[in-house]
Motif scaffolding. Structure first.
Motif, short mmCIF file in Angstrom:
data_model
loop_
_atom_site.label_atom_id
_atom_site.label_comp_id
_atom_site.label_asym_id
_atom_site.label_seq_id
_atom_site.Cartn_x
_atom_site.Cartn_y
_atom_site.Cartn_z
N GLN A 174 0.78 -1.28 0.12
CA GLN A 174 0.54 0.07 0.27
C GLN A 174 0.55 1.33 0.20
O GLN A 174 -0.14 1.77 -0.46
N GLU A 175 1.79 1.06 0.55
CA GLU A 175 3.12 2.11 0.54
C GLU A 175 3.71 2.57 -1.05
O GLU A 175 4.94 3.46 -1.33
N ARG A 176 3.61 1.30 -2.06
CA ARG A 176 4.34 1.55 -3.60
C ARG A 176 3.64 2.25 -4.51
O ARG A 176 2.53 2.78 -3.79
N ALA A 177 4.28 2.91 -5.09
CA ALA A 177 3.77 4.18 -5.65
C ALA A 177 2.45 3.63 -7.11
O ALA A 177 2.47 4.28 -7.38
N ASP A 178 3.28 1.75 -6.92
CA ASP A 178 2.35 1.11 -8.33
C ASP A 178 2.66 -0.32 -7.51
O ASP A 178 3.15 -0.68 -7.94
N MET A 179 1.53 -0.45 -6.77
CA MET A 179 1.62 -1.41 -6.10
C MET A 179 1.67 -2.85 -6.98
O MET A 179 1.52 -4.09 -6.96
N LEU A 180 1.23 -2.91 -8.45
CA LEU A 180 1.06 -3.89 -9.21
C LEU A 180 1.99 -3.98 -10.52
O LEU A 180 2.09 -4.25 -11.46
N SER A 181 3.05 -2.88 -9.89
CA SER A 181 4.77 -3.36 -10.35
C SER A 181 5.88 -3.27 -10.10
O SER A 181 5.18 -2.89 -8.92
N PHE A 182 6.67 -3.98 -9.44
CA PHE A 182 7.65 -4.91 -8.97
C PHE A 182 8.37 -4.57 -9.23
O PHE A 182 9.30 -5.05 -10.06
N SER A 183 8.84 -3.41 -8.67
CA SER A 183 9.95 -2.70 -8.74
C SER A 183 11.37 -3.09 -9.18
O SER A 183 12.81 -3.08 -8.91
N ALA A 184 11.45 -4.18 -7.99
CA ALA A 184 12.85 -4.96 -7.27
C ALA A 184 12.66 -6.33 -7.66
O ALA A 184 14.05 -6.00 -8.69
N VAL A 185 11.52 -6.58 -8.16
CA VAL A 185 11.85 -7.88 -9.53
C VAL A 185 12.44 -7.17 -10.66
O VAL A 185 13.69 -7.23 -11.49
N ALA A 186 11.92 -6.06 -11.22
CA ALA A 186 12.66 -5.59 -12.75
C ALA A 186 14.39 -3.99 -12.57
O ALA A 186 14.96 -4.93 -12.65
N ALA A 187 14.10 -4.13 -11.03
CA ALA A 187 15.80 -3.79 -11.19
C ALA A 187 17.27 -4.81 -10.79
O ALA A 187 17.81 -5.14 -11.35
N SER A 188 16.61 -6.03 -9.76
CA SER A 188 17.34 -6.98 -10.24
C SER A 188 17.32 -7.71 -10.74
O SER A 188 18.48 -8.16 -10.92
N THR A 189 16.57 -8.25 -11.95
CA THR A 189 16.32 -9.03 -12.81
C THR A 189 18.14 -8.04 -14.54
O THR A 189 18.64 -8.62 -15.04
N GLU A 190 17.47 -6.66 -14.49
CA GLU A 190 17.95 -6.02 -15.48
C GLU A 190 19.51 -5.40 -14.80
O GLU A 190 20.81 -6.57 -15.25
N LYS A 191 20.06 -5.63 -13.66
CA LYS A 191 21.05 -6.05 -13.02
C LYS A 191 21.76 -7.23 -13.16
O LYS A 191 23.09 -7.28 -13.89
N ALA A 192 21.72 -8.64 -12.96
CA ALA A 192 21.78 -9.94 -12.75
C ALA A 192 21.79 -10.09 -14.53
O ALA A 192 23.45 -10.39 -15.03
N LEU A 193 21.04 -9.87 -15.10
CA LEU A 193 21.65 -9.79 -16.64
C LEU A 193 22.23 -9.00 -17.29
O LEU A 193 22.67 -9.39 -18.60
N HIS A 194 22.78 -7.55 -17.01
CA HIS A 194 24.09 -7.12 -17.91
C HIS A 194 25.46 -7.41 -16.87
O HIS A 194 25.89 -7.93 -17.94
N GLN A 195 25.51 -7.99 -15.65
CA GLN A 195 26.48 -8.92 -15.36
C GLN A 195 26.43 -9.90 -16.42
O GLN A 195 27.44 -10.18 -17.12
N ALA A 196 25.64 -10.90 -16.86
CA ALA A 196 25.33 -11.95 -17.60
C ALA A 196 25.89 -11.81 -18.89
O ALA A 196 26.16 -12.54 -19.68
N GLY A 197 25.20 -10.23 -19.61
CA GLY A 197 26.00 -10.06 -20.75
C GLY A 197 24.59 -11.40 -21.48
O GLY A 197 24.34 -11.61 -23.12
N ALA A 198 23.53 -10.64 -21.32
CA ALA A 198 22.61 -11.69 -21.20
C ALA A 198 21.14 -10.63 -21.55
O ALA A 198 20.89 -9.46 -21.01
N SER A 199 19.96 -11.31 -22.45
CA SER A 199 18.77 -10.96 -22.20
C SER A 199 17.93 -11.57 -21.90
O SER A 199 17.92 -13.13 -21.87
N ILE A 200 16.70 -11.45 -21.49
CA ILE A 200 15.30 -12.14 -20.65
C ILE A 200 15.49 -12.62 -21.67
O ILE A 200 14.72 -14.19 -20.88
N ASN A 201 15.11 -12.53 -22.73
CA ASN A 201 14.96 -13.63 -24.32
C ASN A 201 15.90 -15.02 -24.10
O ASN A 201 15.53 -15.73 -24.99
N ASP A 202 16.97 -14.61 -23.56
CA ASP A 202 18.17 -15.68 -24.31
C ASP A 202 18.23 -16.86 -23.33
O ASP A 202 18.49 -17.88 -23.18
N MET A 203 17.07 -16.75 -22.17
CA MET A 203 16.88 -17.89 -20.95
C MET A 203 16.51 -18.77 -21.52
O MET A 203 15.31 -19.04 -22.29
#
Length: 389
Positions: A247-276
């Motif tokens: 209830q304190e999120r700017a948008d409760m239907l947007s998982f910002s922590a998921v987006a941030a951690s995914t983007e960072k991990a993919l960047h480290q791996a030199g991969a895109s989300i569709n490569d998996m």
């Protein structure tokens, strides 16, 4: 960041292990992983656990379990991040080995839910919510997930039955997994008719609590080929947090922590989300899966549920987007703080080509993602069979 590798894995079935203690469960998985790795004495032990203090009246698990494993003297800690504890412990071990100060690290995820039952277990799990503003007023994790799901259904005009493909796929895959807690298949159309836990979250939606332990041994990428015939490399590792209460999120239907951690991990791996080749997600509730798929960039906002269409066929072992390949939390069972380590073990088996009936053919890259609370914490890892930088 220097890469690391998983060189040993082990796990117990997820079940109701009434006659086995928490330390015995942990030891069973740990011994399997150490034997698989050919390691007798790791430099450090990280124990992932979410609810030992309330389920089992036991904290200080690092020293307790190290002692039980006859590893007295070894550095050992408990890592706690709610249901994301397993992913957090995996990341802690990865960072420790990558630093060069640790040669081998043992990660053990363990949870013993059956020491407490019914409403007492619900109350014990509530320590993952805000004590002052949520659980004190009657909120529970299923209830908060239900509020999130209800808002999503209203916002995007989605009927409850549209989510059933996530559970159908999980149970179909879990029916092939000897370690799964519930190996029954679900019938199409039954999802929306199941008894409600917290409307619209039903028995066929939420993942069942279970006892279980899983373990991995991690070494440096440089040493891994000399230690294991099939090392699985950790190419990306990232964690993020969101506002604790939805209830304190700017948008409760947007998982910002998921987006941030995914983007960072993919960047480290030199991969895109569709490569998996496959994705092991935190499917404690189907709404969590839908919102995670959207936050990761695999679906547009409000369209994550569409990936579960056609009775979840696209999410299956031969589909274009394999998820919950061993049944996920929904069918394999949810051992809470150990769930993220189960993901690491299962993904490693997939990449080794050792997943037997649950094998995704040709699997070479896997994304595993572990969430705490309602995505207050997100930990994402990218695993590959390729050790080159």
């Amino acid at each position: 960041m220097t890469n690391t590798a998983i060189i040993g894995v082990g796990m117990t079935p997820v079940s109701e292990h009434w006659g086995v203690s928490l330390r015995e469960l942990a030891a069973e998985a740990a011994i399997q992983a150490l034997q698989d790795a050919g390691v007798q004495r790791p430099d450090v032990v990280y124990v992932a656990n979410a609810y030992g203090s309330t389920f089992n009246s036991q904290a200080h698990l690092g020293a307790l379990i190290a002692d039980f494993l006859n590893l007295t003297g070894v550095e050992a800690y408990t890592i706690e991040a709610g249901d994301a504890s397993g992913g957090a412990a995996l990341r802690a071990a990865h960072l420790a080995v990558a630093s060069g100060d640790v040669r081998t690290a043992l990660v053990i995820g363990v949870e013993k839910a059956t020491d407490i039952v019914a409403s007492a277990r619900v109350a014990a799990r509530n320590i993952s919510l805000d004590a002052d503003y949520e659980s004190r007023h009657g909120a529970t994790l299923p209830a908060m997930a239900a509020l999130l799901m209800r808002r999503y259904m209203y916002e995007f005009g989605v009927e409850l039955g549209a989510f059933e493909g996530f559970s159908l796929n999980a149970h179909l895959n879990g029916s092939l997994n000897a370690n799964a807690m519930y190996r029954n298949k679900l019938r199409a159309g039954a999802f929306a008719k199941a008894p409600m836990v917290a409307e619209p979250v039903s028995l066929f939606d939420g993942a069942p609590d279970g006892d279980g332990a899983a373990a991995v041994v991690i070494a440096s990428a440089e040493s891994a080929p000399d230690l294991s015939p099939q090392p699985i490399y950790i190419k990306g590792s990232a964690a993020a947090t969101d506002a604790f209460m939805i209830q304190e999120r700017a948008d409760m239907l947007s998982f910002s922590a998921v987006a941030a951690s995914t983007e960072k991990a993919l960047h480290q791996a030199g991969a895109s989300i569709n490569d998996m080749s496959l994705y092991e997600l935190n499917d404690a509730f189907t709404i969590m899966t839908a919102l995670s798929l959207e936050a990761m960039g695999l679906a547009e906002r409000g369209a994550g549920w569409q990936l579960a269409g056609n009775e979840g066929a696209d999410l299956g072992l031969t589909g274009k987007l394999p998820i919950s390949t061993f049944g996920g939390m929904k069918s394999r069972g949810n051992p809470a703080g150990a769930a993220g380590v189960y993901q690491a073990v299962e993904a490693s088996l997939q990449l080794r080509g050792s997943a037997v009936d649950n094998q995704v053919q040709g699997a070479s890259k896997a994304l595993i993602q572990n969430l705490g609370g309602l995505a207050s914490t997100a930990v994402t890892h990218i695993l590959t069979v390729d050790g080159t930088s």
